[in-house]
Design a protein around this motif. Structure first.
Motif, short mmCIF file in Angstrom:
data_model
loop_
_atom_site.label_atom_id
_atom_site.label_comp_id
_atom_site.label_asym_id
_atom_site.label_seq_id
_atom_site.Cartn_x
_atom_site.Cartn_y
_atom_site.Cartn_z
N ARG A 222 0.83 -1.21 0.00
CA ARG A 222 0.00 0.00 0.00
C ARG A 222 0.86 1.25 0.00
O ARG A 222 0.55 2.23 -0.68
N LEU B 65 2.33 1.62 -3.44
CA LEU B 65 1.35 2.21 -4.36
C LEU B 65 1.33 3.73 -4.21
O LEU B 65 1.41 4.46 -5.19
N MET C 295 1.68 -4.01 -12.89
CA MET C 295 0.81 -5.18 -12.84
C MET C 295 1.14 -6.06 -11.64
O MET C 295 0.23 -6.59 -10.97
N GLU D 61 -0.48 -8.01 -6.28
CA GLU D 61 -0.17 -8.15 -4.87
C GLU D 61 -1.26 -7.51 -4.02
O GLU D 61 -1.69 -8.07 -2.99
N LEU D 62 -1.73 -6.34 -4.45
CA LEU D 62 -2.72 -5.59 -3.68
C LEU D 62 -4.13 -6.15 -3.82
O LEU D 62 -4.91 -6.14 -2.88
N ALA D 63 -4.46 -6.60 -5.02
CA ALA D 63 -5.84 -6.98 -5.31
C ALA D 63 -5.87 -8.23 -6.16
O ALA D 63 -6.09 -8.17 -7.37
N GLY E 216 -7.99 -10.35 -6.65
CA GLY E 216 -9.26 -10.63 -7.31
C GLY E 216 -9.48 -9.88 -8.61
O GLY E 216 -10.43 -10.15 -9.33
N PHE E 217 -8.58 -8.92 -8.91
CA PHE E 217 -8.76 -8.13 -10.12
C PHE E 217 -7.87 -8.65 -11.25
O PHE E 217 -6.82 -9.24 -11.00
N LEU F 64 -6.37 -3.54 -13.99
CA LEU F 64 -6.13 -2.70 -12.83
C LEU F 64 -4.92 -1.79 -13.04
O LEU F 64 -4.94 -0.61 -12.66
N LEU G 1 -8.53 4.42 -5.06
CA LEU G 1 -8.13 3.06 -5.39
C LEU G 1 -8.24 2.13 -4.19
O LEU G 1 -8.78 1.03 -4.28
N LEU G 2 -7.72 2.57 -3.06
CA LEU G 2 -7.65 1.68 -1.91
C LEU G 2 -9.00 1.45 -1.25
O LEU G 2 -9.28 0.36 -0.76
#
Lengths: 205, 205
Positions: B80, B83, B132, B137-139, B141-142, B147, B189-190
Motif C-alpha cells: 500500500r 502504491l 501489474m 499483490e494488492l488486489a 481478485g482483479f 487494474l 483506489l484503496l
DNA sequence: GTCTATAAACCGATAGAC
DNA sequence: GTCTATCGGTTTATAGAC
C-alpha cells in the motif's frame, strides 16, 4: 434553420475520419476534396477556408454525443445503478466511435484556449456537471470535480490507449469489450481494491 | 558507444518541445533549424530525414523516463505504501514535464503499429509489468492488466485533460497539485467511493 | 560541420467559365 | 455548385562551396 445541403454533409462526413486520424495539418484540402468526391475549389463554395471546414467537422462529430452520453444519468434509479448504467453507455459509445474519441483527444492536445473553453462550456459542461452531481450523491466525502474526472478517466483512458495496450503485458482481446471495461470500472469505483490487510467490505449487489 | 556530438543533442533538445506542442506535421525543418540555431541543410548532416529526427527526439524525451517512474516500485516497503509512493512519483513527473506527456499522447494517437509495438515493448513494458505485479499483490481478485491500466489512467488522464478541465465546473487551482492528485487517486483506489448504503470501511492508515 | 542556393513537390486559396 | 487553371508561398531534401 433550413435543411443543410446534402453535399456539405457529405464533405463533413468524409472529413471527420481524416482529421481524426491525421490531424489538421496532416490533411490537405486536396485530399479532403478527393475523399468527398469533388475538386478542392468546390470546397470553398461550402466553407470560407480550411479552418472553418475543420471546425464544422468537429462540431458535426460531436453533435448529439454529449446528450447520448448523459442520457443514463437522467434515469430514475438508485445512484449506484445510475453509475453502472452511465459507465456502460460511456464505454459503448467510446468503443464504437474511435473518430469521436480521437477528435476529443486532438482538441485537448492542440486546441487553443478559446476552442477548449467553447468545448468545455458548450459541449461537455452539462454532461460533466451531471457526472459531478452523481459523484456528490454517491461519495459526499470526495471532491466532486476530482471524482468526476476519475470516473471519466477510467473509461476514456482505457480506450485512448488501446493501440498501445495491445502490446503491453497481460493484454487480452476481451479488454476491449465495453461490458468488461464497464464492469471492471464499476467494481473498482464502488469497492476499491480491497487490500489484503483490511477486512472484506459488505457488498449489497 | 562514443559520446554524441554536442550539436546533435542541441538539435534534439530544441526539437522535443516543438514536436510535443505542434506535432510532426506542425513543425517544419526550417523552424527546427532556426530554433536549434543553424540552417535546414545542416540538419541533414545529423539526420537522414525529418522522420529520423522526429524519432530521435521522441527517444531522447523518453530516455530514462520509464526508469524514473519505476523506481518507487522497487522500494522494500509494504504494497500500500509502495502504491502511494508510485502514484506520487507518477503525478510529479507528469505534472513537471508536459512535453513528455504530450509526446506519449501524440505517439498513441498517431503512431503506426510498428512504433507503438516498439514503445510498448522497449520503453514502457518493464514499467507496466511492475505496475501489474503491484496490482496483483494488492488486489488478487482483479485482472492485473485492467487494474494497472486503471491506475495509470487515474493519474495520466487527469493531467492530459488539464487544459480542458480548467473550464469545466468545479475546477480549482489545487487540482493540478501532484500531492492532491496522488492523495485523491490513492484514496479512491484503496477504498473505493464508500457509497452511503454500505458500512464505512476500517482504515489502517 | 555548416553554409548558400535551389530543385521538385505540395500547400491554401482564388479567378472565371459553365 | 462544380469545374479547369493557376498564383504565390512553403515544404522536404539535395548540390556543392568553404
Amino acid at each position: 434553420m433550413a435543411a443543410p445541403s446534402r453535399s456539405r454533409t457529405d464533405i463533413l462526413e468524409a472529413a471527420v475520419p481524416l482529421f481524426a486520424r491525421d490531424g489538421y495539418n496532416g490533411v490537405s484540402m486536396r485530399r479532403l476534396a478527393e475523399t468527398a468526391g469533388l475538386t478542392p475549389a468546390a470546397l470553398y463554395h461550402h466553407f470560407p477556408d480550411k479552418e472553418a471546414l475543420y471546425l464544422a467537422a468537429v462540431r458535426h462529430a460531436f453533435e448529439g454525443k454529449a446528450r447520448e452520453l448523459a442520457a443514463p444519468l437522467d434515469l430514475d434509479i438508485p445512484p449506484r445503478r445510475r453509475l453502472r448504467a452511465f459507465l456502460r453507455r460511456f464505454a459503448e459509445v467510446t468503443a464504437a466511435d474511435p473518430d469521436f474519441r480521437r477528435l476529443v483527444h486532438r482538441e485537448i492536445l492542440e486546441g487553443d484556449e478559446a476552442r477548449l473553453r467553447l468545448l468545455a462550456e458548450r459541449v461537455f459542461g452539462g454532461l460533466f456537471a451531471r457526472i459531478m452531481a452523481l459523484a456528490g450523491e454517491l461519495a459526499p466525502g470526495f471532491d466532486p470535480h476530482l471524482l468526476a474526472v476519475s470516473l471519466v478517466a477510467l473509461v476514456a483512458h482505457h480506450y485512448e490507449t488501446a493501440p498501445l495496450r495491445a502490446f503491453l503485458p497481460g493484454a487480452r482481446p476481451e479488454h476491449d469489450d465495453p461490458a468488461v471495461v464497464a464492469r471492471h470500472v464499476g467494481r473498482l469505483l464502488l469497492g476499491g481494491i480491497a487490500p489484503p490487510d483490511a477486512p472484506e467490505r459488505l457488498r449489497t449487489a
